[in-house]
Design an enzyme around this catalytic site. Structure first.
Site, PDB file in Angstrom:
ATOM      1  N   LEU A  12       0.678  -1.049   0.126  1.00  0.00           N
ATOM      2  CA  LEU A  12       0.064  -0.026  -0.078  1.00  0.00           C
ATOM      3  C   LEU A  12       0.979   1.205   0.047  1.00  0.00           C
ATOM      4  CD1 LEU A  12      -2.884  -1.082   2.527  1.00  0.00           C
ATOM      5  CD2 LEU A  12      -2.822  -1.182  -0.225  1.00  0.00           C
ATOM      6  N   MET A  15       1.540   3.864  -5.025  1.00  0.00           N
ATOM      7  CA  MET A  15       0.868   3.154  -6.205  1.00  0.00           C
ATOM      8  C   MET A  15      -0.024   2.297  -5.879  1.00  0.00           C
ATOM      9  SD  MET A  15       2.546   3.752  -9.219  1.00  0.00           S
ATOM     10  CE  MET A  15       2.490   2.367 -10.432  1.00  0.00           C
ATOM     11  N   SER A 130       1.976   0.919 -16.376  1.00  0.00           N
ATOM     12  CA  SER A 130       2.935   2.254 -16.358  1.00  0.00           C
ATOM     13  C   SER A 130       2.170   3.321 -16.220  1.00  0.00           C
ATOM     14  CB  SER A 130       3.579   2.442 -17.831  1.00  0.00           C
ATOM     15  OG  SER A 130       4.127   3.576 -18.147  1.00  0.00           O
ATOM     16  N   GLY A 131       2.645   4.446 -15.826  1.00  0.00           N
ATOM     17  CA  GLY A 131       1.896   5.809 -15.513  1.00  0.00           C
ATOM     18  C   GLY A 131       2.187   6.540 -14.415  1.00  0.00           C
ATOM     19  N   LYS A 184       6.814  -4.810 -20.683  1.00  0.00           N
ATOM     20  CA  LYS A 184       7.073  -3.362 -19.880  1.00  0.00           C
ATOM     21  C   LYS A 184       8.663  -3.082 -19.788  1.00  0.00           C
ATOM     22  CE  LYS A 184       6.134  -0.188 -17.019  1.00  0.00           C
ATOM     23  NZ  LYS A 184       7.136   0.064 -15.897  1.00  0.00           N
ATOM     24  N   HIS A 187       9.485  -1.253 -22.996  1.00  0.00           N
ATOM     25  CA  HIS A 187       8.569  -0.099 -22.643  1.00  0.00           C
ATOM     26  C   HIS A 187       9.604   0.877 -21.756  1.00  0.00           C
ATOM     27  CE1 HIS A 187       6.641   2.942 -19.878  1.00  0.00           C
ATOM     28  NE2 HIS A 187       5.631   2.757 -20.978  1.00  0.00           N
ATOM     29  N   ASN A 188      10.190   0.523 -21.084  1.00  0.00           N
ATOM     30  CA  ASN A 188      11.104   1.476 -20.088  1.00  0.00           C
ATOM     31  C   ASN A 188      12.350   1.776 -20.802  1.00  0.00           C
ATOM     32  OD1 ASN A 188       9.133   0.857 -18.030  1.00  0.00           O
ATOM     33  ND2 ASN A 188      10.571   0.792 -16.507  1.00  0.00           N
ATOM     34  N   GLU A 191      11.530   4.273 -22.976  1.00  0.00           N
ATOM     35  CA  GLU A 191      11.377   5.375 -22.309  1.00  0.00           C
ATOM     36  C   GLU A 191      12.746   6.091 -21.807  1.00  0.00           C
ATOM     37  OE1 GLU A 191       9.205   4.524 -18.471  1.00  0.00           O
ATOM     38  OE2 GLU A 191      10.872   5.261 -17.334  1.00  0.00           O
TER      39      GLU A 191
END
Ligand code: 6PG
Length: 469
Positions: A12, A15, A130-131, A184, A187-188, A191
């Site tokens: 927790l 994110m 992502s985000g 992912k 993706h990075n 990025e």
């Protein structure tokens, strides 16, 4: 409070908390778990105005509060923690339950965990998310991989919470095993490439064009209205506006020029090398973070060597060239990442659909950009497209911008401004589009000193020559 909850989430932090609230906003009930009581209390308080959110630090209570098959997402740091959370959950789970790792786990770890949990009848998903914190709260791009059947249980929740591009959810089942984490990772890598390129364009606009932070803000804002429209260009424009709290200046000018990294860009590069797929713009982006870390050495070296003072340029013309060059280099970076995905798909049996991947990157994620709509179309038109540069729809876009990249790279070289990402993108383009490269000479050298043999242009077969020494 609900009796049982639709979705469980372990971890927790910002994110995780945001993701749970997003799930609840979309009509599903969600239960959180964290060892840290404070985080548990914070979530209960934040979700307090709804009966859709609850949390506990006790794993058994957490698991027993979930509807079966249980859908439990982990948003904890990659590495050993993922394994220990899984071990903690296992005694309380039933066959058919689903664990989803939403962190940036290394793809081989995901394969290992998937195989291990399969033996116990538990479905395991590696799902790239992502985000950032805002994406988790308002709609991230989600990249899940794992069992296709089990995905049907997760699908309604993921589709509801994900970002939307013109109403279409930015999530799709990507493939078996570690397909989601692999996608992912790349993706990075992309990025990293886009961020490096953006920083170079900032550098040259500032040093050669003499743009102030105010002008940089305007320039990037204008670009964000056009074909360069993207999350990274948008936040870059905002960064140039931010005043410093501690001095009279702008914050960007006070930030130490050492870029940190957590590994996903490096993994992309390392794996591309293993696959034999060139991604030089991503490689150099990783190297530049490494060079940036050598601040003390750079300071010493700066004193030893002279550097030309940048020649004056026509500001408007120069700014327009940088826009073209950045657009060109962004295309090249996506082309390299997509090429890697295409090859990895064959190598690892991911059955990736590149059009689907580009599609779920159009909103929510860090590399979202207007050009992803064009990339989606290119791969939907030809799903076996080997490289974006071979797509007829990209030829004109590249042709009309490559010369600006040439001009800037020459300018940078002549004036001592490092443009490694841009020059790499250009070199990649020039090499990839050359039907004849000088590597025949390398073959000759290899055969000369090591009898490594060579092939010929004019006939089939393997040849060796006793070179005259
Ligand atoms: C995302 C980001 C996210 C993370 C980066 C940062 O898609 O939301 O990629 O996962 O912020 O991985 O990576 P570095 O710390 O290596 O720059």
């Amino acid at each position: 409070m609900a009796d049982t909850y639709d979705f469980g989430l372990v971890g927790l932090g910002v994110m995780g908390r945001n993701f749970i609230l997003n799930v609840a906003d979309n009509g599903f009930s969600a239960f959180g778990n964290d060892l840290d009581e404070e985080k548990v209390d914070a979530l209960i308080k934040e979700g307090g105005n709804t009966d859709k959110v609850n949390a506990s630090s006790d794993v058994k209570t957490f698991v027993q509060s979930l509807t079966t098959p249980r859908k439990i997402m982990l948003l904890v740091p990659a590495g050993k923690i993922v394994d220990s959370v899984i071990e903690g959950l296992l005694p309380h789970l039933d066959k058919g339950d689903i664990i989803i790792d939403g962190g940036n786990s290394f793809y081989t770890d995901t394969d290992r965990r998937e195989a291990y949990l399969k033996e116990k009848g538990i479905n395991f998903f590696g799902a790239g998310v992502s985000g950032g914190a805002e994406g988790a709260r308002k709609g991230p791009s989600i990249m899940p991989g794992g069992s296709k059947e089990a995905y049907q249980h997760v699908k309604p929740i993921f589709e509801a919470v994900s970002a939307k591009y013109k109403g279409e959810p930015c999530v799709a089942y990507l493939g078996p095993k570690s397909a989601g984490n692999y996608v992912k990772m790349v993706h990075n890598g992309i990025e990293y490439g886009l961020m490096q390129l953006t920083s170079e364009i900032y550098d040259i606009l500032k040093k050669a064009g003499g743009l102030t932070n105010g002008e940089l803000h305007k320039t990037f804002s204008n670009w964000n209205e056009g074909r360069l429209q993207s999350f990274l260009v948008e936040i870059t424009s905002e960064i140039f506006e931010q005043k410093d709290d501690l001095t009279d200046g702008y914050l960007v000018d006070m930030i130490l020029d050492k870029a940190k990294q957590k590994g996903t860009g490096k993994w992309t590069s390392q794996n591309a090398m293993d696959l034999g797929i060139p991604v030089p713009t991503i490689d150099i982006a990783v190297s530049m973070r490494e060079i940036s870390a050598l601040k003390d050495e750079r300071i010493k070296a700066d004193e030893l060597y002279d550097r030309p003072s940048p020649k004056a340029v026509d500001k408007n013309d120069f700014t327009s060239k940088t826009e073209q060059a950045l657009y060109f280099a962004f295309i090249i970076t996506y082309a390299q990442g997509m090429h890697q995905l295409a090859d990895a798909s064959k190598e690892y049996g991911y059955e990736l659909k590149l059009g689907e991947i580009a599609k779920i990157w159009r909103a929510g994620c860090i590399i979202r950009a207007a050009m992803l709509a064009d990339i989606t179309e290119a791969y939907q038109t030809d799903e076996n497209l080997q490289n974006l540069l071979l797509s007829p729809s990209f030829v004109e876009k590249v042709k009309s911008t490559v010369n600006a990249a040439r001009e800037l790279v020459s300018y940078g070289a002549a004036n001592g401004i490092p443009l490694p990402g841009l020059s790499n993108a250009l070199t990649y383009f020039d090499a990839y589009t050359s039907s004849r490269l000088p590597l025949n000479l390398i073959q000759a050298q290899r055969d000369y000193f090591g009898s490594h043999t060579y092939e010929r242009l004019d006939r089939e077969g393997i040849f060796h020559t006793e070179w005259e020494k």
